[in-house]
Enzyme design. Structure first.
Site, PDB file in Angstrom:
ATOM      1  N   LYS A   1       0.848  -1.158   0.081  1.00  0.00           N
ATOM      2  CA  LYS A   1       0.062   0.004   0.048  1.00  0.00           C
ATOM      3  C   LYS A   1       0.961   1.429  -0.063  1.00  0.00           C
ATOM      4  O   LYS A   1       0.430   2.255  -0.819  1.00  0.00           O
ATOM      5  CB  LYS A   1      -1.009   0.069   1.292  1.00  0.00           C
ATOM      6  CG  LYS A   1      -1.898  -1.059   1.393  1.00  0.00           C
ATOM      7  CD  LYS A   1      -2.726  -0.964   2.661  1.00  0.00           C
ATOM      8  CE  LYS A   1      -2.106  -0.736   3.784  1.00  0.00           C
ATOM      9  NZ  LYS A   1      -1.402  -2.070   4.539  1.00  0.00           N
TER      10      LYS A   1
ATOM     11  N   ARG B   1      11.600  -0.329  11.675  1.00  0.00           N
ATOM     12  CA  ARG B   1      10.500  -0.439  12.191  1.00  0.00           C
ATOM     13  C   ARG B   1      10.270  -1.462  13.370  1.00  0.00           C
ATOM     14  O   ARG B   1      10.537  -2.439  13.143  1.00  0.00           O
ATOM     15  CB  ARG B   1       9.397  -0.670  11.257  1.00  0.00           C
ATOM     16  CG  ARG B   1       9.025   0.671  10.111  1.00  0.00           C
ATOM     17  CD  ARG B   1       7.841   0.331   9.291  1.00  0.00           C
ATOM     18  NE  ARG B   1       6.863  -0.091   9.939  1.00  0.00           N
ATOM     19  CZ  ARG B   1       5.681  -0.277   9.285  1.00  0.00           C
ATOM     20  NH1 ARG B   1       5.522   0.259   7.832  1.00  0.00           N
ATOM     21  NH2 ARG B   1       4.585  -0.855   9.746  1.00  0.00           N
TER      22      ARG B   1
ATOM     23  N   ARG C   1      11.882  -6.360   4.178  1.00  0.00           N
ATOM     24  CA  ARG C   1      11.825  -4.896   4.509  1.00  0.00           C
ATOM     25  C   ARG C   1      12.471  -4.735   5.722  1.00  0.00           C
ATOM     26  O   ARG C   1      13.303  -3.746   5.751  1.00  0.00           O
ATOM     27  CB  ARG C   1      10.453  -4.663   4.664  1.00  0.00           C
ATOM     28  CG  ARG C   1      10.103  -3.115   5.020  1.00  0.00           C
ATOM     29  CD  ARG C   1       8.664  -2.619   4.856  1.00  0.00           C
ATOM     30  NE  ARG C   1       7.812  -2.879   5.931  1.00  0.00           N
ATOM     31  CZ  ARG C   1       6.428  -2.747   5.700  1.00  0.00           C
ATOM     32  NH1 ARG C   1       5.835  -2.561   4.752  1.00  0.00           N
ATOM     33  NH2 ARG C   1       5.697  -3.011   6.739  1.00  0.00           N
TER      34      ARG C   1
ATOM     35  N   ARG D   1      -9.132   1.419   9.181  1.00  0.00           N
ATOM     36  CA  ARG D   1      -8.495  -0.085   9.357  1.00  0.00           C
ATOM     37  C   ARG D   1      -9.609  -0.873  10.042  1.00  0.00           C
ATOM     38  O   ARG D   1      -9.546  -1.848  10.355  1.00  0.00           O
ATOM     39  CB  ARG D   1      -7.497  -0.043  10.285  1.00  0.00           C
ATOM     40  CG  ARG D   1      -6.422  -0.332   9.591  1.00  0.00           C
ATOM     41  CD  ARG D   1      -5.003  -0.146  10.558  1.00  0.00           C
ATOM     42  NE  ARG D   1      -3.756  -0.817  10.209  1.00  0.00           N
ATOM     43  CZ  ARG D   1      -2.750  -0.238   9.543  1.00  0.00           C
ATOM     44  NH1 ARG D   1      -2.918   0.874   9.278  1.00  0.00           N
ATOM     45  NH2 ARG D   1      -1.854  -0.894   9.487  1.00  0.00           N
TER      46      ARG D   1
ATOM     47  N   ARG E   1      -0.532  -8.537  13.246  1.00  0.00           N
ATOM     48  CA  ARG E   1      -1.140  -7.557  12.522  1.00  0.00           C
ATOM     49  C   ARG E   1      -1.793  -8.135  11.297  1.00  0.00           C
ATOM     50  O   ARG E   1      -2.878  -7.447  11.210  1.00  0.00           O
ATOM     51  CB  ARG E   1      -0.027  -6.764  11.839  1.00  0.00           C
ATOM     52  CG  ARG E   1       0.837  -5.821  12.913  1.00  0.00           C
ATOM     53  CD  ARG E   1       1.570  -4.490  12.212  1.00  0.00           C
ATOM     54  NE  ARG E   1       2.548  -5.038  11.331  1.00  0.00           N
ATOM     55  CZ  ARG E   1       2.717  -4.146  10.285  1.00  0.00           C
ATOM     56  NH1 ARG E   1       1.992  -3.101  10.161  1.00  0.00           N
ATOM     57  NH2 ARG E   1       3.573  -4.348   9.529  1.00  0.00           N
TER      58      ARG E   1
HETATM   59  P1  AMP Z   1       1.096   0.944   9.133  1.00  0.00           P
HETATM   60  O1  AMP Z   1       2.375   1.642   9.027  1.00  0.00           O
HETATM   61  O2  AMP Z   1       0.127   1.577   8.272  1.00  0.00           O
HETATM   62  O3  AMP Z   1       1.396  -0.530   9.016  1.00  0.00           O
HETATM   63  O4  AMP Z   1       0.601   1.299  10.637  1.00  0.00           O
HETATM   64  C1  AMP Z   1       1.612   0.705  11.732  1.00  0.00           C
HETATM   65  C2  AMP Z   1       0.904   0.652  12.997  1.00  0.00           C
HETATM   66  O5  AMP Z   1       0.205   2.168  13.304  1.00  0.00           O
HETATM   67  C3  AMP Z   1      -0.154  -0.193  12.905  1.00  0.00           C
HETATM   68  O6  AMP Z   1       0.072  -1.690  13.240  1.00  0.00           O
HETATM   69  C4  AMP Z   1      -1.408   0.412  14.171  1.00  0.00           C
HETATM   70  O7  AMP Z   1      -0.973   0.122  15.445  1.00  0.00           O
HETATM   71  C5  AMP Z   1      -1.112   1.912  13.891  1.00  0.00           C
HETATM   72  N1  AMP Z   1      -2.046   2.306  12.941  1.00  0.00           N
HETATM   73  C6  AMP Z   1      -1.792   2.857  11.852  1.00  0.00           C
HETATM   74  N2  AMP Z   1      -2.890   3.211  11.336  1.00  0.00           N
HETATM   75  C7  AMP Z   1      -4.011   3.110  12.064  1.00  0.00           C
HETATM   76  C8  AMP Z   1      -5.317   3.119  11.723  1.00  0.00           C
HETATM   77  N3  AMP Z   1      -6.079   3.725  10.949  1.00  0.00           N
HETATM   78  N4  AMP Z   1      -6.084   2.881  13.124  1.00  0.00           N
HETATM   79  C9  AMP Z   1      -5.377   2.198  14.235  1.00  0.00           C
HETATM   80  N5  AMP Z   1      -3.984   2.115  14.267  1.00  0.00           N
HETATM   81  C10 AMP Z   1      -3.421   2.339  13.160  1.00  0.00           C
END
Ligand code: AMP
Length: 195
Positions: A13, A135, A127, A88, A146
């Protein structure tokens, strides 16, 4: 153009959203990036958020919804934006619909990157190596959590957006350029008015 990039963790994404910003002049809004920035700055939300993110769970809806609501009011979002990692779950999607309706704007399309979940672990491991473990949530245990959270909380967005007639499913297992080309095709069709 307002679009959502949807798909499990590691589906690509963020990569595709970044490419869209370069090609189409759209702003990329990644709640994950915004939350990581807040953690680095040591803001108030960061203390709660960091532990949750490290476990691979979802940060509370009110936090991410208010971050997005404030961000889309900024002038650079007037021409359109790509939501990457938001919504999400269904309550976040409902909050998004309500905030867009208040602004008399509407979502154009939801692009789902479908991937073989078995392959996700491999991608995340790559990654983690490439970024030198930048990360904290790029590890096998957190990834499994996740993916579970995705299945339980995020997958219900598929029927939600299907009902709205906005979901487009693309094969996220193709190489990066082929996925970009498939996305371009969807967006070109929307821009030329043939849905
Ligand atoms: P990402 O970079 O999109 O994979 O997000 C990393 C982490 O941030 C996720 O595993 C969640 O803990 C938090 N996070 C990101 N976006 C959201 C969202 N829309 N709602 C809740 N938690 C989020």
């Amino acid at each position: 153009m307002i679009l959502i990039m949807l798909g499990p963790p590691g589906a690509g994404k963020g990569t595709q959203a970044t490419r869209l910003t370069e090609r189409r002049g759209l702003v990329q809004l990644s709640t994950g990036d915004m939350l990581r920035a807040a953690v680095r700055e040591g803001s108030d939300i960061s203390r709660q958020a960091k532990a949750i993110m490290d476990r691979g769970e979802l940060v509370p809806n009110d936090i991410v919804v208010s971050i997005i609501a404030a961000r889309i009011d900024e002038p650079d979002c007037a021409g359109g934006f790509i939501l990457d990692g938001f919504p999400r779950n269904v309550p976040q999607a409902e909050a998004l619909d309500a905030m867009l309706a208040r602004k008399r704007r509407a979502l154009d399309v939801v692009i789902l990157l479908e991937v073989d979940e078995e392959k996700l672990l491999e991608r995340i491991e790559t990654r983690a190596k490439e970024t030198g473990g930048a990360r904290a949530d790029d590890n096998a245990e957190t990834l499994r959590r996740r993916i579970e959270v995705y299945r339980k909380e995020t997958a219900p967005l598929l029927p939600f957006y299907e009902k709205q007639g906005k979901l487009r499913r693309l094969d996220g297992m193709q190489d990066i350029d082929a996925v970009t080309a498939a996305i371009d095709e969807v967006l070109d069709a929307i821009e030329s008015g043939e849905r």
